[in-house]
Motif scaffolding. Structure first.
Motif, PDB file in Angstrom:
ATOM      1  N   LEU A   1      16.545 -11.318  54.469  1.00 40.45           N
ATOM      2  CA  LEU A   1      15.900 -10.932  53.216  1.00 40.45           C
ATOM      3  C   LEU A   1      16.269 -11.853  52.058  1.00 40.45           C
ATOM      4  O   LEU A   1      15.440 -12.168  51.215  1.00 40.45           O
ATOM      5  CB  LEU A   1      16.275  -9.491  52.852  1.00 40.45           C
ATOM      6  N   PHE A   2      17.517 -12.292  52.017  1.00 40.64           N
ATOM      7  CA  PHE A   2      18.019 -13.055  50.883  1.00 40.64           C
ATOM      8  C   PHE A   2      17.375 -14.436  50.784  1.00 40.64           C
ATOM      9  O   PHE A   2      16.863 -14.811  49.719  1.00 40.64           O
ATOM     10  CB  PHE A   2      19.548 -13.193  50.963  1.00 40.64           C
ATOM     11  N   PHE A   3      17.396 -15.207  51.857  1.00 44.50           N
ATOM     12  CA  PHE A   3      16.929 -16.586  51.772  1.00 44.50           C
ATOM     13  C   PHE A   3      15.420 -16.710  51.572  1.00 44.50           C
ATOM     14  O   PHE A   3      14.990 -17.494  50.712  1.00 44.50           O
ATOM     15  CB  PHE A   3      17.418 -17.396  52.975  1.00 44.50           C
ATOM     16  N   PRO A   4      14.585 -15.964  52.295  1.00 47.27           N
ATOM     17  CA  PRO A   4      13.152 -16.023  51.965  1.00 47.27           C
ATOM     18  C   PRO A   4      12.853 -15.474  50.563  1.00 47.27           C
ATOM     19  O   PRO A   4      11.965 -15.973  49.869  1.00 47.27           O
ATOM     20  CB  PRO A   4      12.492 -15.158  53.037  1.00 47.27           C
ATOM     21  N   GLY A   5      13.606 -14.457  50.155  1.00 50.58           N
ATOM     22  CA  GLY A   5      13.423 -13.922  48.803  1.00 50.58           C
ATOM     23  C   GLY A   5      13.793 -14.935  47.740  1.00 50.58           C
ATOM     24  O   GLY A   5      13.098 -15.075  46.721  1.00 50.58           O
ATOM     25  N   LEU A   6      14.885 -15.653  47.962  1.00 50.83           N
ATOM     26  CA  LEU A   6      15.291 -16.703  47.031  1.00 50.83           C
ATOM     27  C   LEU A   6      14.238 -17.805  46.972  1.00 50.83           C
ATOM     28  O   LEU A   6      13.909 -18.309  45.902  1.00 50.83           O
ATOM     29  CB  LEU A   6      16.649 -17.283  47.443  1.00 50.83           C
ATOM     30  N   PHE A   7      13.686 -18.169  48.124  1.00 51.24           N
ATOM     31  CA  PHE A   7      12.634 -19.181  48.172  1.00 51.24           C
ATOM     32  C   PHE A   7      11.407 -18.719  47.389  1.00 51.24           C
ATOM     33  O   PHE A   7      10.852 -19.467  46.574  1.00 51.24           O
ATOM     34  CB  PHE A   7      12.259 -19.480  49.622  1.00 51.24           C
ATOM     35  N   ALA A   8      10.976 -17.492  47.608  1.00 51.05           N
ATOM     36  CA  ALA A   8       9.793 -16.971  46.910  1.00 51.05           C
ATOM     37  C   ALA A   8      10.038 -16.894  45.405  1.00 51.05           C
ATOM     38  O   ALA A   8       9.160 -17.242  44.601  1.00 51.05           O
ATOM     39  CB  ALA A   8       9.424 -15.601  47.465  1.00 51.05           C
ATOM     40  N   LEU A   9      11.227 -16.455  45.016  1.00 48.62           N
ATOM     41  CA  LEU A   9      11.561 -16.363  43.599  1.00 48.62           C
ATOM     42  C   LEU A   9      11.583 -17.743  42.942  1.00 48.62           C
ATOM     43  O   LEU A   9      11.056 -17.914  41.832  1.00 48.62           O
ATOM     44  CB  LEU A   9      12.915 -15.666  43.434  1.00 48.62           C
ATOM     45  N   CYS A  10      12.173 -18.716  43.614  1.00 53.91           N
ATOM     46  CA  CYS A  10      12.220 -20.077  43.066  1.00 53.91           C
ATOM     47  C   CYS A  10      10.825 -20.674  42.945  1.00 53.91           C
ATOM     48  O   CYS A  10      10.498 -21.304  41.935  1.00 53.91           O
ATOM     49  CB  CYS A  10      13.092 -20.974  43.942  1.00 53.91           C
ATOM     50  N   THR A  11      10.005 -20.486  43.970  1.00 52.75           N
ATOM     51  CA  THR A  11       8.651 -21.021  43.937  1.00 52.75           C
ATOM     52  C   THR A  11       7.854 -20.387  42.801  1.00 52.75           C
ATOM     53  O   THR A  11       7.178 -21.080  42.033  1.00 52.75           O
ATOM     54  CB  THR A  11       7.944 -20.776  45.281  1.00 52.75           C
ATOM     55  N   TRP A  12       7.945 -19.075  42.678  1.00 49.11           N
ATOM     56  CA  TRP A  12       7.233 -18.366  41.617  1.00 49.11           C
ATOM     57  C   TRP A  12       7.733 -18.824  40.241  1.00 49.11           C
ATOM     58  O   TRP A  12       6.939 -19.079  39.335  1.00 49.11           O
ATOM     59  CB  TRP A  12       7.431 -16.866  41.795  1.00 49.11           C
ATOM     60  N   GLY A  13       9.048 -18.917  40.088  1.00 48.44           N
ATOM     61  CA  GLY A  13       9.622 -19.331  38.807  1.00 48.44           C
ATOM     62  C   GLY A  13       9.236 -20.743  38.420  1.00 48.44           C
ATOM     63  O   GLY A  13       8.941 -21.023  37.253  1.00 48.44           O
ATOM     64  N   LEU A  14       9.237 -21.646  39.388  1.00 54.22           N
ATOM     65  CA  LEU A  14       8.858 -23.025  39.087  1.00 54.22           C
ATOM     66  C   LEU A  14       7.379 -23.143  38.730  1.00 54.22           C
ATOM     67  O   LEU A  14       7.012 -23.923  37.852  1.00 54.22           O
ATOM     68  CB  LEU A  14       9.176 -23.929  40.281  1.00 54.22           C
ATOM     69  N   ARG A  15       6.534 -22.376  39.389  1.00 55.09           N
ATOM     70  CA  ARG A  15       5.109 -22.427  39.060  1.00 55.09           C
ATOM     71  C   ARG A  15       4.843 -21.905  37.649  1.00 55.09           C
ATOM     72  O   ARG A  15       3.951 -22.388  36.962  1.00 55.09           O
ATOM     73  CB  ARG A  15       4.304 -21.622  40.075  1.00 55.09           C
ATOM     74  N   ARG A  16       5.631 -20.920  37.233  1.00 57.25           N
ATOM     75  CA  ARG A  16       5.455 -20.392  35.875  1.00 57.25           C
ATOM     76  C   ARG A  16       6.113 -21.295  34.841  1.00 57.25           C
ATOM     77  O   ARG A  16       5.598 -21.451  33.743  1.00 57.25           O
ATOM     78  CB  ARG A  16       6.030 -18.985  35.784  1.00 57.25           C
TER      79      ARG A  16
END
Length: 87
Positions: A10-25
């Protein structure tokens, strides 16, 4: 052991999704490819730091890293170790 696997799953895919979302914003001018590449590298770096930290803890707290077994030993791992010694 399974709980650790579940949390890592849960942690690593969640971190990836959060980073991707944050960078796009944060950087709308970057392409999706750029955001994914930066996120991948960030998650890999976090995983490397955590693996290095756990290795340092193991080396510091074990007298003999190869043969010492700690609190994480279970009945199943004891049987596995015993069967490998017999073969």
């Amino acid at each position: 052991m399974l709980l650790t696997l579940a949390w890592g799953s849960l942690f690593f895919p969640g971190l990836f999704a959060l980073c991707t979302w944050g960078l796009r914003r944060a950087r709308p001018e970057w392409t999706g490819y750029d955001c994914v590449m930066i996120s991948t590298r960030l998650v890999s770096s976090v995983q490397a730091v955590l693996a290095t930290g756990s290795g340092i803890v193991i080396v510091c707290y074990c007298k003999n890293v190869v043969s010492d077994r700690g609190l994480g030993e279970t009945w199943g791992t004891s049987l596995l170790a015993a069967s490998s010694w017999q073969n």
